[in-house]
Design a protein around this motif. Structure first.
Motif, PDB file in Angstrom:
ATOM      1  N   ALA A   1      54.782  -6.618  27.978  1.00 37.68           N
ATOM      2  CA  ALA A   1      56.023  -5.893  27.695  1.00 37.68           C
ATOM      3  C   ALA A   1      56.057  -4.548  28.409  1.00 37.68           C
ATOM      4  O   ALA A   1      57.086  -4.142  28.962  1.00 37.68           O
ATOM      5  N   PHE A   2      54.935  -3.850  28.429  1.00 41.01           N
ATOM      6  CA  PHE A   2      54.902  -2.543  29.093  1.00 41.01           C
ATOM      7  C   PHE A   2      54.974  -2.675  30.606  1.00 41.01           C
ATOM      8  O   PHE A   2      55.534  -1.823  31.288  1.00 41.01           O
ATOM      9  N   GLN A   3      54.410  -3.739  31.159  1.00 39.06           N
ATOM     10  CA  GLN A   3      54.596  -3.987  32.585  1.00 39.06           C
ATOM     11  C   GLN A   3      56.072  -4.200  32.906  1.00 39.06           C
ATOM     12  O   GLN A   3      56.579  -3.708  33.916  1.00 39.06           O
ATOM     13  N   LEU A   4      56.770  -4.932  32.036  1.00 40.58           N
ATOM     14  CA  LEU A   4      58.197  -5.165  32.238  1.00 40.58           C
ATOM     15  C   LEU A   4      58.988  -3.858  32.134  1.00 40.58           C
ATOM     16  O   LEU A   4      59.919  -3.622  32.904  1.00 40.58           O
ATOM     17  N   ILE A   5      58.618  -3.008  31.201  1.00 44.43           N
ATOM     18  CA  ILE A   5      59.282  -1.710  31.061  1.00 44.43           C
ATOM     19  C   ILE A   5      59.098  -0.883  32.329  1.00 44.43           C
ATOM     20  O   ILE A   5      60.007  -0.168  32.761  1.00 44.43           O
TER      21      ILE A   5
ATOM     22  N   TRP B   1      52.685   4.795  28.743  1.00 42.26           N
ATOM     23  CA  TRP B   1      51.231   4.745  28.931  1.00 42.26           C
ATOM     24  C   TRP B   1      50.885   5.887  29.868  1.00 42.26           C
ATOM     25  O   TRP B   1      51.710   6.319  30.669  1.00 42.26           O
ATOM     26  N   ARG B   2      49.717   6.382  29.740  1.00 44.40           N
ATOM     27  CA  ARG B   2      49.378   7.626  30.414  1.00 44.40           C
ATOM     28  C   ARG B   2      48.273   7.409  31.439  1.00 44.40           C
ATOM     29  O   ARG B   2      47.093   7.450  31.098  1.00 44.40           O
ATOM     30  N   PRO B   3      48.633   7.136  32.688  1.00 44.02           N
ATOM     31  CA  PRO B   3      47.602   6.988  33.718  1.00 44.02           C
ATOM     32  C   PRO B   3      46.877   8.312  33.920  1.00 44.02           C
ATOM     33  O   PRO B   3      47.470   9.377  33.772  1.00 44.02           O
ATOM     34  N   SER B   4      45.627   8.218  34.240  1.00 39.46           N
ATOM     35  CA  SER B   4      44.880   9.431  34.542  1.00 39.46           C
ATOM     36  C   SER B   4      45.455  10.076  35.801  1.00 39.46           C
ATOM     37  O   SER B   4      46.196   9.446  36.566  1.00 39.46           O
ATOM     38  N   VAL B   5      45.107  11.321  36.004  1.00 41.99           N
ATOM     39  CA  VAL B   5      45.554  12.020  37.210  1.00 41.99           C
ATOM     40  C   VAL B   5      45.059  11.287  38.456  1.00 41.99           C
ATOM     41  O   VAL B   5      45.784  11.142  39.440  1.00 41.99           O
ATOM     42  N   ALA B   6      43.825  10.788  38.396  1.00 39.84           N
ATOM     43  CA  ALA B   6      43.261  10.092  39.557  1.00 39.84           C
ATOM     44  C   ALA B   6      44.029   8.813  39.871  1.00 39.84           C
ATOM     45  O   ALA B   6      44.329   8.524  41.031  1.00 39.84           O
ATOM     46  N   LEU B   7      44.370   8.027  38.849  1.00 43.31           N
ATOM     47  CA  LEU B   7      45.114   6.796  39.078  1.00 43.31           C
ATOM     48  C   LEU B   7      46.525   7.097  39.584  1.00 43.31           C
ATOM     49  O   LEU B   7      47.020   6.438  40.503  1.00 43.31           O
TER      50      LEU B   7
ATOM     51  N   ASP C   1      36.006   8.762  43.615  1.00 40.23           N
ATOM     52  CA  ASP C   1      35.573  10.164  43.656  1.00 40.23           C
ATOM     53  C   ASP C   1      35.703  10.830  42.293  1.00 40.23           C
ATOM     54  O   ASP C   1      35.026  11.822  42.005  1.00 40.23           O
ATOM     55  N   LYS C   2      36.578  10.294  41.450  1.00 35.42           N
ATOM     56  CA  LYS C   2      36.754  10.818  40.089  1.00 35.42           C
ATOM     57  C   LYS C   2      36.014   9.956  39.060  1.00 35.42           C
ATOM     58  O   LYS C   2      36.274  10.039  37.859  1.00 35.42           O
ATOM     59  N   GLN C   3      35.066   9.137  39.558  1.00 36.04           N
ATOM     60  CA  GLN C   3      34.263   8.266  38.705  1.00 36.04           C
ATOM     61  C   GLN C   3      35.100   7.279  37.901  1.00 36.04           C
ATOM     62  O   GLN C   3      34.811   6.961  36.739  1.00 36.04           O
ATOM     63  N   GLU C   4      36.173   6.776  38.510  1.00 30.00           N
ATOM     64  CA  GLU C   4      36.973   5.733  37.878  1.00 30.00           C
ATOM     65  C   GLU C   4      36.855   4.455  38.708  1.00 30.00           C
ATOM     66  O   GLU C   4      37.002   4.486  39.930  1.00 30.00           O
ATOM     67  N   LYS C   5      36.594   3.348  38.042  1.00 34.10           N
ATOM     68  CA  LYS C   5      36.467   2.068  38.721  1.00 34.10           C
ATOM     69  C   LYS C   5      37.858   1.539  39.032  1.00 34.10           C
ATOM     70  O   LYS C   5      38.662   1.310  38.131  1.00 34.10           O
ATOM     71  N   TRP C   6      38.157   1.316  40.296  1.00 28.50           N
ATOM     72  CA  TRP C   6      39.523   0.977  40.663  1.00 28.50           C
ATOM     73  C   TRP C   6      39.962  -0.381  40.148  1.00 28.50           C
ATOM     74  O   TRP C   6      41.145  -0.614  39.920  1.00 28.50           O
ATOM     75  N   THR C   7      39.022  -1.316  39.923  1.00 29.89           N
ATOM     76  CA  THR C   7      39.404  -2.642  39.442  1.00 29.89           C
ATOM     77  C   THR C   7      39.807  -2.654  37.970  1.00 29.89           C
ATOM     78  O   THR C   7      40.472  -3.591  37.511  1.00 29.89           O
ATOM     79  N   THR C   8      39.439  -1.630  37.219  1.00 27.10           N
ATOM     80  CA  THR C   8      39.725  -1.626  35.784  1.00 27.10           C
ATOM     81  C   THR C   8      40.559  -0.430  35.335  1.00 27.10           C
ATOM     82  O   THR C   8      40.928  -0.355  34.161  1.00 27.10           O
ATOM     83  N   ALA C   9      40.857   0.491  36.227  1.00 26.42           N
ATOM     84  CA  ALA C   9      41.527   1.734  35.827  1.00 26.42           C
ATOM     85  C   ALA C   9      42.846   1.472  35.096  1.00 26.42           C
ATOM     86  O   ALA C   9      43.097   2.026  34.023  1.00 26.42           O
ATOM     87  N   GLU C  10      43.686   0.618  35.660  1.00 23.10           N
ATOM     88  CA  GLU C  10      44.988   0.368  35.030  1.00 23.10           C
ATOM     89  C   GLU C  10      44.833  -0.325  33.680  1.00 23.10           C
ATOM     90  O   GLU C  10      45.448   0.078  32.683  1.00 23.10           O
ATOM     91  N   VAL C  11      44.002  -1.367  33.632  1.00 23.07           N
ATOM     92  CA  VAL C  11      43.833  -2.130  32.394  1.00 23.07           C
ATOM     93  C   VAL C  11      43.297  -1.237  31.283  1.00 23.07           C
ATOM     94  O   VAL C  11      43.792  -1.259  30.148  1.00 23.07           O
ATOM     95  N   VAL C  12      42.290  -0.431  31.585  1.00 20.48           N
ATOM     96  CA  VAL C  12      41.683   0.432  30.574  1.00 20.48           C
ATOM     97  C   VAL C  12      42.697   1.433  30.032  1.00 20.48           C
ATOM     98  O   VAL C  12      42.812   1.635  28.816  1.00 20.48           O
ATOM     99  N   GLN C  13      43.457   2.041  30.932  1.00 27.70           N
ATOM    100  CA  GLN C  13      44.378   3.084  30.491  1.00 27.70           C
ATOM    101  C   GLN C  13      45.594   2.521  29.775  1.00 27.70           C
ATOM    102  O   GLN C  13      46.088   3.104  28.810  1.00 27.70           O
ATOM    103  N   ARG C  14      46.098   1.372  30.215  1.00 28.61           N
ATOM    104  CA  ARG C  14      47.187   0.718  29.486  1.00 28.61           C
ATOM    105  C   ARG C  14      46.710   0.291  28.093  1.00 28.61           C
ATOM    106  O   ARG C  14      47.417   0.476  27.092  1.00 28.61           O
ATOM    107  N   SER C  15      45.543  -0.322  28.032  1.00 27.14           N
ATOM    108  CA  SER C  15      45.027  -0.831  26.768  1.00 27.14           C
ATOM    109  C   SER C  15      44.782   0.296  25.768  1.00 27.14           C
ATOM    110  O   SER C  15      44.996   0.121  24.558  1.00 27.14           O
ATOM    111  N   LYS C  16      44.338   1.426  26.254  1.00 26.72           N
ATOM    112  CA  LYS C  16      44.126   2.574  25.371  1.00 26.72           C
ATOM    113  C   LYS C  16      45.441   2.988  24.726  1.00 26.72           C
ATOM    114  O   LYS C  16      45.503   3.275  23.520  1.00 26.72           O
ATOM    115  N   TRP C  17      46.506   3.030  25.514  1.00 24.82           N
ATOM    116  CA  TRP C  17      47.808   3.410  24.968  1.00 24.82           C
ATOM    117  C   TRP C  17      48.321   2.366  23.984  1.00 24.82           C
ATOM    118  O   TRP C  17      48.896   2.706  22.937  1.00 24.82           O
TER     119      TRP C  17
END
Length: 269
Positions: free
Chosen positions: A86-90, A158-164, A226-242
């Protein structure tokens, strides 16, 4: 192979949701609202299967036209599993209403959803169907087909990190905006997919600017690393947290009443 792309809108309203969430029944009830179509059930916006790829292309307007609006159909008893889609659709920033089905099952499971709070936090109208199907239909009727690339404002649901956010912005500025004829919300969703799904880039191997895409992706992914965020999981982790934060705010889980016992079971009391 790169798909055809388009940014024009068709007058069709598209129903999207998981399999078996009641899209077909809702489609029949909403028909007076205009031209509607039901997409096959999907679990997320992506191209992991042929069915998902077909739905993804329609929603992004690749190959034909983007829909005029979206009816996101979500099972009220399974919000924790279905809100990601649903949030992807939004994020597509098209006109959208969120329709909750399965209220009886949710009630039996002791689940109560604060639909008013859910609407406030997502920034979209929320209707419990079939009870509020007339109100949902009226909301859809009021939509006006958009032909310009006008982003629709939403809360930061949802709140992506500054790095994402920076990594996506770099990819969009250096490649997506220049080479993909997509509307604003579609660029965001496709950009995040390219950034975080390793195999997504393979679809563009035939693109004349494929090599520059690889460079842009390497640069954007390095910004995350460079910000110690794994690019393969950054979106999933941050969306799921929200989603977890939202569920705490809108869902109340009580102990459901015990199931009624039939006459046969009572014989053993």
């Amino acid at each position: 192979m790169e798909r055809a792309q388009a940014s024009d809108y068709s007058p069709v309203i598209t129903l999207v949701g998981f399999p078996q969430v009641g899209k077909s029944a809702l489609l029949e009830q909403l028909k007076p609202a205009g031209m509607l179509e039901e997409l096959p059930g999907i679990y997320m916006l992506g191209c992991n299967t042929e069915q998902e790829a077909g739905a993804y292309d329609k929603l992004l307007g690749r190959g034909k036209y983007a829909p005029a609006g979206i009816v996101a159909v979500v099972d009220a008893a399974a919000l924790d599993r279905q809100l990601y889609l649903a949030f992807q659709l939004i994020d597509l920033r098209l006109p959208l209403v969120l329709c909750l089905t399965g209220r009886a099952a949710a009630t039996n499971a002791g689940i109560t959803v604060d639909t008013r709070r859910l609407a406030e936090m997502t920034g979209v109208p929320v209707f419990v169907v079939p009870d509020e199907v007339d109100a949902a239909r009226e909301a859809i009727v009021q939509w006006q087909t958009k032909t310009e690339d006008t982003p629709r404002k939403r809360p930061d649901h949802w709140r992506p990190s500054v790095a994402l956010a920076d990594a996506y912005q770099h990819l969009d500025t250096t490649w997506i905006h220049k080479h993909l004829h997509l509307y604003t919300g579609a660029r965001l969703v496709e950009g995040l997919r390219l950034l975080t799904v390793p195999k997504a880039v393979e679809e563009y191997e035939a693109h004349p600017a494929y090599k520059s895409l690889l460079r842009a992706l390497d640069e954007s992914r390095k910004m995350l690393e460079d910000k110690q965020e794994k690019w393969t999981t950054a979106e999933v982790v941050q969306r799921s947290k929200w989603i977890g934060q939202l569920l705490q705010a809108v869902v109340t889980q009580s102990t459901p009443p015990p199931p009624a016992r039939n006459w046969f079971q009572k014989l053993f009391d």
